[in-house]
Design a protein around this motif. Structure first.
Motif, short mmCIF file in Angstrom:
data_model
loop_
_atom_site.label_atom_id
_atom_site.label_comp_id
_atom_site.label_asym_id
_atom_site.label_seq_id
_atom_site.Cartn_x
_atom_site.Cartn_y
_atom_site.Cartn_z
N ARG A 297 -58.99 51.55 -78.52
CA ARG A 297 -59.22 50.15 -78.21
C ARG A 297 -59.99 50.01 -76.91
O ARG A 297 -59.66 50.64 -75.91
N THR B 2 -49.52 43.41 -88.41
CA THR B 2 -50.33 42.81 -89.47
C THR B 2 -49.50 42.55 -90.71
O THR B 2 -48.55 43.27 -91.00
N GLU C 13 -54.11 49.83 -88.89
CA GLU C 13 -54.13 50.88 -87.88
C GLU C 13 -54.94 50.48 -86.65
O GLU C 13 -54.63 50.89 -85.53
N CYS C 14 -55.96 49.68 -86.85
CA CYS C 14 -56.85 49.29 -85.75
C CYS C 14 -56.37 48.05 -85.01
O CYS C 14 -57.06 47.58 -84.11
N SER C 15 -55.22 47.53 -85.38
CA SER C 15 -54.73 46.31 -84.75
C SER C 15 -53.53 46.62 -83.84
O SER C 15 -52.55 47.23 -84.28
N PRO C 16 -53.59 46.18 -82.59
CA PRO C 16 -52.43 46.33 -81.71
C PRO C 16 -51.36 45.27 -81.97
O PRO C 16 -50.32 45.29 -81.32
N ARG C 17 -51.63 44.36 -82.87
CA ARG C 17 -50.65 43.34 -83.23
C ARG C 17 -50.13 43.64 -84.64
O ARG C 17 -50.85 44.19 -85.48
N CYS D 17 -60.72 54.22 -87.12
CA CYS D 17 -60.14 53.34 -86.12
C CYS D 17 -60.38 53.93 -84.74
O CYS D 17 -59.95 55.05 -84.46
N PHE E 129 -57.88 41.46 -78.45
CA PHE E 129 -56.50 41.21 -78.84
C PHE E 129 -55.64 40.77 -77.66
O PHE E 129 -54.55 40.24 -77.86
N THR E 130 -56.14 41.01 -76.44
CA THR E 130 -55.34 40.60 -75.27
C THR E 130 -55.24 39.09 -75.16
O THR E 130 -54.37 38.57 -74.46
N GLU F 264 -48.55 38.39 -77.74
CA GLU F 264 -48.04 39.72 -78.08
C GLU F 264 -47.05 39.69 -79.23
O GLU F 264 -46.91 40.67 -79.97
#
Length: 317
Positions: free
Chosen positions: A11, A177, A171-175, A8, A48-49, A53
């Motif tokens: 970002r 899951t 782990e690689c997602s800021p949102r 990961c 992801f922006t 959020e």
């Protein structure tokens, strides 16, 4: 023990995302993972922006063998959607989804190499938009060509790898899951001998139970799909003698485990010319049927339960 370390990455900034996207528009690009350098659609990092959020990111695990990977021809200009993403199998980064999702190479030769093309994942996710509670759909491709179901046994490399990929996906997602469902398309490699057929159902049921246990969700939907009926109508029938029996086992799954479904694709006759792999048109229809089956399971899960706490095993089976 992990098969592969987590990869990961940090970002990327918004500027980096724009730069990469523009680079993809500057000319032909051989995408990462392309076998032999054949052209693939460019890889565009996920932004992801652009997602709410407070929205969730629904993950769908794609497992099985070559028909789940897909061998259909790739549309280099296929429409994409920023809300549909895929975890690159080797880069372990989120990108805007496009075929080939398994990203190994183009399906230009039927020579046993582990290449990939159009599978059911893209049409599944496109059919799901607007029918999902999530802000975005994340496809996690973890299939491998030519493998029997035993490679997804408890200690099997592919089973372990699929769980690791789901871990990396989170782990690689800021949102936030949520693993929403398991999609399974496999069976050709187990249609060769009576001995394989004899244990296939037991192994399939165990696979359903293990995913639900290891992902800590006893209600996790699992959707399978039949393998090509055209196999039995061709010279491949001598090698894959028990495709009908494998399909009957797959079709029985909803009778054996609750909140499962089987996509019946036996009426689809389009293949890539080898009487083994579904072509792009068939794969796209399979994806739509996967999506319908998932929506049906969602409605079933939302309905009041007539038997609270019932066992996952159907009595008498």
């Amino acid at each position: 023990m992990r098969i592969f370390p987590s990869r990961c990455p940090l970002r990327p900034s918004a500027a980096a995302l724009v730069a990469v996207a523009l680079a993809g528009l500057s000319g032909p690009l051989s995408a990462q993972g392309s076998r032999g350098g054949e052209a693939q659609p460019p890889l565009v990092p996920a932004d992801f922006t652009s997602l709410p959020e407070d929205g969730t990111f629904g993950l769908f695990l794609l497992v099985g063998q070559s028909n789940m990977k897909g061998r259909g021809a790739i549309d280099l200009n296929s429409a994409t959607d920023a809300r549909i993403l895929f975890l690159h199998p080797t880069e372990r980064k989120w990108f805007v989804a496009r075929d080939p999702l398994h990203a190994v190479g183009t399906p230009d030769a039927i020579d046993g190499s582990d290449n990939s093309g159009t599978g059911p994942g893209m049409s599944f996710s496109k059919s799901l938009l607007g029918h999902s509670p999530d802000a975005a759909i994340g496809l996690v491709p973890a299939a491998k060509g030519g493998v029997p179901i035993k490679t997804y046994a408890p200690a099997g490399d592919l089973y372990t790898l699929s769980l690791e990929m789901l871990e990396d996906a989170a782990e690689c997602s800021p949102r936030p899951t949520v693993v929403r469902a398991i999609l399974w398309l496999q069976g050709e490699s187990d249609a060769m001998t009576e001995a394989q057929v004899a244990v296939y159902e037991e192994r399939l049921l165990d696979l359903v139970d293990r995913y639900r246990r290891d992902l800590k969700n006893p209600d996790l939907p699992v959707i399978v799909c039949t393998i090509g009926s055209f196999i039995a109508e061709s010279d491949k029938a001598k090698r894959f003698r028990f495709t009908g029996e494998i399909n009957e086992i797959l079709l029985r799954l909803p009778q054996k485990r609750r909140l499962t479904a089987c996509v019946d694709a036996r009426d689809l006759k389009g293949h890539i010319g080898d009487s083994l792999h579904y072509n792009s048109t068939s794969q796209q229809e399979i994806g739509r049927r996967f999506a319908k089956a998932y929506r049906d399971l969602l409605r079933q899960m939302a309905a009041p339960s007539s038997a609270p706490g019932e066992s996952d095993v159907v009595p008498g089976n």
